[in-house]
Design a protein around this motif. Sequence first.
Motif, PDB file in Angstrom:
ATOM      1  N   ILE A 293      38.017 -60.229  95.878  1.00  0.00           N
ATOM      2  CA  ILE A 293      36.818 -59.064  95.863  1.00  0.00           C
ATOM      3  C   ILE A 293      36.072 -59.627  97.373  1.00  0.00           C
ATOM      4  O   ILE A 293      35.090 -58.612  98.304  1.00  0.00           O
ATOM      5  N   ARG A 294      36.450 -60.593  97.467  1.00  0.00           N
ATOM      6  CA  ARG A 294      35.832 -61.132  99.262  1.00  0.00           C
ATOM      7  C   ARG A 294      36.734 -60.190 100.167  1.00  0.00           C
ATOM      8  O   ARG A 294      36.051 -59.772 100.764  1.00  0.00           O
TER       9      ARG A 294
ATOM     10  N   ALA B 173      35.143 -56.771 100.234  1.00  0.00           N
ATOM     11  CA  ALA B 173      33.893 -56.774 100.426  1.00  0.00           C
ATOM     12  C   ALA B 173      33.500 -56.466 101.840  1.00  0.00           C
ATOM     13  O   ALA B 173      32.834 -56.233 102.767  1.00  0.00           O
ATOM     14  N   LYS B 174      34.510 -57.208 102.622  1.00  0.00           N
ATOM     15  CA  LYS B 174      34.742 -57.491 103.912  1.00  0.00           C
ATOM     16  C   LYS B 174      35.445 -56.266 104.510  1.00  0.00           C
ATOM     17  O   LYS B 174      35.609 -56.196 106.534  1.00  0.00           O
TER      18      LYS B 174
ATOM     19  N   PRO C  21      34.200 -51.746 103.681  1.00  0.00           N
ATOM     20  CA  PRO C  21      32.846 -51.457 103.494  1.00  0.00           C
ATOM     21  C   PRO C  21      32.430 -50.289 102.588  1.00  0.00           C
ATOM     22  O   PRO C  21      31.297 -50.484 102.003  1.00  0.00           O
TER      23      PRO C  21
ATOM     24  N   VAL D 224      32.116 -49.776  96.424  1.00  0.00           N
ATOM     25  CA  VAL D 224      31.012 -50.582  96.496  1.00  0.00           C
ATOM     26  C   VAL D 224      32.114 -51.362  95.022  1.00  0.00           C
ATOM     27  O   VAL D 224      32.375 -51.325  93.841  1.00  0.00           O
ATOM     28  N   VAL D 225      32.384 -52.713  95.629  1.00  0.00           N
ATOM     29  CA  VAL D 225      32.658 -53.956  94.759  1.00  0.00           C
ATOM     30  C   VAL D 225      31.888 -54.671  93.757  1.00  0.00           C
ATOM     31  O   VAL D 225      31.305 -55.194  94.024  1.00  0.00           O
TER      32      VAL D 225
ATOM     33  N   GLY E 116      31.012 -61.829  96.879  1.00  0.00           N
ATOM     34  CA  GLY E 116      30.618 -60.348  97.438  1.00  0.00           C
ATOM     35  C   GLY E 116      30.223 -59.091  96.147  1.00  0.00           C
ATOM     36  O   GLY E 116      29.729 -58.132  96.629  1.00  0.00           O
ATOM     37  N   SER E 117      30.257 -59.633  94.872  1.00  0.00           N
ATOM     38  CA  SER E 117      30.224 -58.157  94.190  1.00  0.00           C
ATOM     39  C   SER E 117      28.777 -57.851  94.108  1.00  0.00           C
ATOM     40  O   SER E 117      28.015 -58.809  93.741  1.00  0.00           O
ATOM     41  N   ARG E 118      28.888 -56.580  93.383  1.00  0.00           N
ATOM     42  CA  ARG E 118      27.227 -56.036  94.193  1.00  0.00           C
ATOM     43  C   ARG E 118      26.857 -55.397  92.991  1.00  0.00           C
ATOM     44  O   ARG E 118      26.028 -54.921  92.628  1.00  0.00           O
TER      45      ARG E 118
END
Length: 213
Positions: free
Chosen positions: A57-58, A61-62, A65, A68-69, A87-89
Amino acid sequence: MKNKTEKLLALLDGQPVIPVLKIGDVAHAVPLARALVAGGLPAIEITLRTPAALDAIRAVAKEVPEAVVGAGTILSGEDFVKAADAGSRFIVSPGSTPELLETAEKSDVPLLPGATTPSEIMVLQARGYEILKFFPAEQSGGLPFLKALASPLAAIRFCPTGGISLKNAPDYLAQPNIVCVGGSWVAPDADIEAGNWQRIEELAREASQLKKR
């Protein structure tokens, strides 16, 4: 809660299928996410079923972009916090507990909690939830059950997951109380392990073109 519902709907309503992913090697995370995005499925759910999940996930997310994780298989408030910090949305759970719901209510990250009975659905509705996961979908009554819920629980919409495939997904998506479906068929384990990103992109593109009601 209304703002969180709108945020979740904006994330999920834009595509018919949410890929449900089990990533065992963090090195697969970024190319997998890029393949799914290229195929038209930017919102993805990485399940916390492997030790590599939070790092995956990290990484997405990094480094991706445009994706949409989200995090799936969240079973506790602690899981929720770790996934959000990674970083989960959005957060997905197969069910709900008071502790998990209390944690979610303190966070800006929207939760998609699971429910499979009218009582569970009503409890979550009373707390302000309007979009729920229905899991395991096929084993819990599938499409006939969800059709039966449409009238008495008309305000609730679902993301059924579990036993959903390219074959039966169109039938689910034709129902008015279905936002989207969750599926692992767009990223088979064998293709992930083999690094067959082109094949996954093709499967994602096929799934992204499914029609919703």
